[in-house]
Design an enzyme around this catalytic site. Structure first.
Site, PDB file in Angstrom:
ATOM      1  N   GLU A  48      -7.412 -35.929-121.703  1.00 39.70           N
ATOM      2  CA  GLU A  48      -7.279 -37.331-122.154  1.00 39.70           C
ATOM      3  C   GLU A  48      -5.814 -37.771-122.103  1.00 39.70           C
ATOM      4  OE1 GLU A  48      -9.759 -39.460-122.900  1.00 39.70           O
ATOM      5  OE2 GLU A  48     -11.459 -38.295-123.645  1.00 39.70           O
ATOM      6  N   LYS A  94     -14.553 -46.731-132.414  1.00 41.03           N
ATOM      7  CA  LYS A  94     -15.829 -46.519-131.709  1.00 41.03           C
ATOM      8  C   LYS A  94     -16.542 -45.363-132.390  1.00 41.03           C
ATOM      9  CE  LYS A  94     -15.575 -48.042-126.921  1.00 41.03           C
ATOM     10  NZ  LYS A  94     -15.594 -47.602-125.523  1.00 41.03           N
ATOM     11  N   HIS A  97     -15.895 -32.408-123.187  1.00 39.41           N
ATOM     12  CA  HIS A  97     -15.681 -33.809-122.806  1.00 39.41           C
ATOM     13  C   HIS A  97     -14.487 -33.930-121.853  1.00 39.41           C
ATOM     14  CE1 HIS A  97     -15.659 -38.131-123.246  1.00 39.41           C
ATOM     15  NE2 HIS A  97     -14.383 -38.095-123.588  1.00 39.41           N
TER      16      HIS A  97
HETATM   17  N1  LIG Z   1     -14.984 -42.447-130.428  1.00 32.71           N
HETATM   18  C1  LIG Z   1     -14.239 -42.351-129.362  1.00 32.71           C
HETATM   19  O1  LIG Z   1     -13.483 -43.257-129.009  1.00 32.71           O
HETATM   20  C2  LIG Z   1     -14.303 -41.079-128.550  1.00 32.71           C
HETATM   21  C3  LIG Z   1     -13.340 -40.840-127.557  1.00 32.71           C
HETATM   22  C4  LIG Z   1     -13.383 -39.633-126.875  1.00 32.71           C
HETATM   23  C5  LIG Z   1     -14.357 -38.698-127.171  1.00 32.71           C
HETATM   24  N2  LIG Z   1     -15.282 -38.955-128.130  1.00 32.71           N
HETATM   25  C6  LIG Z   1     -16.302 -37.958-128.489  1.00 32.71           C
HETATM   26  O2  LIG Z   1     -15.641 -36.822-129.032  1.00 32.71           O
HETATM   27  C7  LIG Z   1     -16.480 -35.681-128.867  1.00 32.71           C
HETATM   28  C8  LIG Z   1     -15.660 -34.503-128.429  1.00 32.71           C
HETATM   29  O3  LIG Z   1     -14.683 -34.241-129.407  1.00 32.71           O
HETATM   30  P1  LIG Z   1     -13.783 -32.914-129.423  1.00 32.71           P
HETATM   31  O4  LIG Z   1     -13.324 -32.616-128.046  1.00 32.71           O
HETATM   32  O5  LIG Z   1     -12.783 -33.109-130.498  1.00 32.71           O
HETATM   33  O6  LIG Z   1     -14.833 -31.764-129.733  1.00 32.71           O
HETATM   34  P2  LIG Z   1     -15.498 -31.196-131.078  1.00 32.71           P
HETATM   35  O7  LIG Z   1     -15.464 -32.206-132.152  1.00 32.71           O
HETATM   36  O8  LIG Z   1     -16.807 -30.636-130.696  1.00 32.71           O
HETATM   37  O9  LIG Z   1     -14.531 -29.996-131.452  1.00 32.71           O
HETATM   38  C9  LIG Z   1     -14.379 -28.934-130.551  1.00 32.71           C
HETATM   39  C10 LIG Z   1     -14.490 -27.574-131.224  1.00 32.71           C
HETATM   40  O10 LIG Z   1     -13.254 -27.251-131.856  1.00 32.71           O
HETATM   41  C11 LIG Z   1     -13.476 -26.863-133.198  1.00 32.71           C
HETATM   42  N3  LIG Z   1     -12.272 -27.273-133.927  1.00 32.71           N
HETATM   43  C12 LIG Z   1     -11.942 -28.512-134.320  1.00 32.71           C
HETATM   44  N4  LIG Z   1     -10.717 -28.514-134.830  1.00 32.71           N
HETATM   45  C13 LIG Z   1     -10.254 -27.244-134.790  1.00 32.71           C
HETATM   46  C14 LIG Z   1      -9.041 -26.624-135.172  1.00 32.71           C
HETATM   47  N5  LIG Z   1      -8.012 -27.341-135.634  1.00 32.71           N
HETATM   48  N6  LIG Z   1      -8.926 -25.288-134.982  1.00 32.71           N
HETATM   49  C15 LIG Z   1      -9.931 -24.581-134.435  1.00 32.71           C
HETATM   50  N7  LIG Z   1     -11.095 -25.100-134.032  1.00 32.71           N
HETATM   51  C16 LIG Z   1     -11.259 -26.436-134.219  1.00 32.71           C
HETATM   52  C17 LIG Z   1     -14.733 -27.579-133.591  1.00 32.71           C
HETATM   53  O11 LIG Z   1     -15.351 -26.956-134.686  1.00 32.71           O
HETATM   54  C18 LIG Z   1     -15.531 -27.469-132.301  1.00 32.71           C
HETATM   55  O12 LIG Z   1     -16.148 -26.224-132.200  1.00 32.71           O
HETATM   56  C19 LIG Z   1     -17.564 -36.088-127.887  1.00 32.71           C
HETATM   57  O13 LIG Z   1     -18.756 -36.263-128.579  1.00 32.71           O
HETATM   58  C20 LIG Z   1     -17.070 -37.420-127.334  1.00 32.71           C
HETATM   59  O14 LIG Z   1     -18.127 -38.271-126.956  1.00 32.71           O
HETATM   60  C21 LIG Z   1     -15.253 -40.114-128.820  1.00 32.71           C
HETATM   61 ZN   LIG Z   2     -12.897 -39.568-123.680  1.00 31.38          ZN
END
Ligand SMILES: NC(=O)c1ccc[n+]([C@@H]2O[C@H](COP(=O)([O-])OP(=O)(O)OC[C@H]3O[C@@H](n4cnc5c(N)ncnc54)[C@H](O)[C@@H]3O)[C@@H](O)[C@H]2O)c1
Ligand SMILES: [Zn+2]
Length: 362
Positions: free
Chosen positions: A185, A143, A266
């Site tokens: 999650e 997705k 999220h």
């Molecule tokens: N495609 C899908 O099936 C699906 C499923 C669930 C969520 N999502 C999407 O995912 C997004 C949220 O993703 P997220 O929670 O990973 O947030 P994100 O990608 O914003 O990352 C969160 C924060 O952590 C930092 N970061 C990332 N890896 C790090 C690491 N190893 N060490 C330190 N900092 C780090 C990033 O720079 C950011 O500031 C939303 O947009 C949501 O809609 C998509």
């Molecule tokens: Zn989700």
């Protein structure tokens, strides 16, 4: 190192899980034969932290490398950054064989995945998730999306990666808040499909919050397998099977868009969403009070939010009724019936939804 395969005929791909698994990215990309020129999409924070590990492996395998940066926030999942990346890729692409590497959390994974799906009607992408949420959820399943002002993930495509590399060492630098957001999650997987995982989360929360390697390995592997098996039977969410992954997301997404994407992460938003869905199920006599309480206790144990401000209820209801998951504007919800089992139910009354949100407001 574990290798879990997602079986989707010609779109099948491996998910490689392990400590330092990203050191093998160069050899893997060569074996996959997906191109010669790696375009790494990441942000400046992750570039500093993890890029050298990735590039040294790619260089050893004779790939050319171009790194493109996007801002570090949900803002990056926009039409603006999507088109700007495409412009940059097209300038770099002359006579090349490009493929994309998404190095980051769900934001970068979703954005880079969407870019890969539309540039030249599709170029290969390898997902290298760096957040907990990315590793157990967003990087798997194809997705991809960007947000519009009116709602999250409104523009997107189903587009499977060529591989997912889950390097558990990346998690060591994640802030606590991000660990908890990923754990929301994980709790979701426990409720929808895996009673054993649910009780593992309950009984080992101290170890898990400290990222004990065995515990993390167990959780990540379990979640990846659940998601892979669901994707295999319902890749495009046509059979109502993949839909169960949306447990907690109907209200969760509405909270995110009503509050602005930066107020709640999220995982935090879906925590409240899971409580609201459980409340709806309990009110319909589908979920025992005892199980509802267990769900609430587990969310509290991981110090995830359980309430939203009362003043936001109208805004949340408005964005909820625009949700693309609703069929012909009939509210459809994934509802728990016991720990480890959910059903999809449509025609939930708007009143019932409002009542559930109200219960979890202050
Ligand atoms: N495609 C899908 O099936 C699906 C499923 C669930 C969520 N999502 C999407 O995912 C997004 C949220 O993703 P997220 O929670 O990973 O947030 P994100 O990608 O914003 O990352 C969160 C924060 O952590 C930092 N970061 C990332 N890896 C790090 C690491 N190893 N060490 C330190 N900092 C780090 C990033 O720079 C950011 O500031 C939303 O947009 C949501 O809609 C998509
Ligand atoms: Zn989700």
């Amino acid at each position: 190192m574990k290798n879990i395969r997602v079986h989707l005929k010609e779109r099948s791909y491996p998910i490689i899980i392990g400590n330092n698994s990203s050191l093998g990215i160069g050899a893997l990309c060569r074996k996959l034969n997906i191109g010669k020129d790696a375009i790494i999409i990441t942000n400046s924070l992750l570039k500093k932290k993890f890029l050298p590990k990735i590039t040294s492996s790619l260089k050893q395998n004779n790939f050319s490398i171009k790194t493109l940066l996007v801002p570090d926030s949900e803002k990056a999942k926009s039409s603006h950054y999507c088109l700007s990346l495409i412009e940059k890729i097209s300038r770099y692409d002359k006579k090349k064989q490009p493929f994309i590497i998404a190095l980051g959390g769900g934001v970068i994974g979703d954005l880079a995945g969407f870019v890969a799906s539309i540039y030249k009607r599709g170029i290969p992408i390898v997902q290298v998730p760096t957040t907990f949420l990315g590793q157990i959820d967003s990087a798997i399943g194809g997705k991809t999306a960007i947000d519009l002002a009116i709602a999250k993930n409104l523009v997107g495509a189903f587009y499977q990666p060529k591989a997912v590399i889950v390097d558990l060492n990346f998690l060591k630098t994640l802030p606590q808040r991000q660990i908890r957001t990923g754990l929301a999650e994980v709790i979701k997987y426990g409720i929808i499909k895996d009673k054993k995982l649910f009780y593992f989360l309950k009984n080992n929360y101290k170890k898990i919050l400290k990222l004990n390697p065995q515990a993390v390995n167990f959780i990540v592997t379990r979640c990846v397998k659940i998601k892979a098996r669901i994707i295999e039977v319902d890749e495009r969410e046509k059979k109502g099977i993949r839909t169960i992954l949306n447990f907690g997301h109907t209200v969760g997404h509405a909270i995110e868009s009503a509050c602005g994407y930066n107020k709640f992460t999220h995982g935090e938003a879906i925590s409240v969403g899971m409580l609201c869905a459980s409340e709806i199920a309990a009110n319909l006599n589908m979920l025992k009070k005892k199980d509802q309480n267990q769900i609430q206790k587990l969310i509290e144990l991981y110090k995830l939010p359980t309430t939203i401000r009362k003043t936001l209820i109208n805004k949340i209801m408005n964005s909820l009724l625009r949700d693309k998951k609703f069929i012909k504007s009939k509210p459809r919800f994934v509802l728990p019936v016991s720990i480890g089992k959910v059903i999809v139910k449509s025609d939930i009354s708007v009143q019932l939804i409002r009542g559930a949100i109200k219960k979890y407001s202050y």
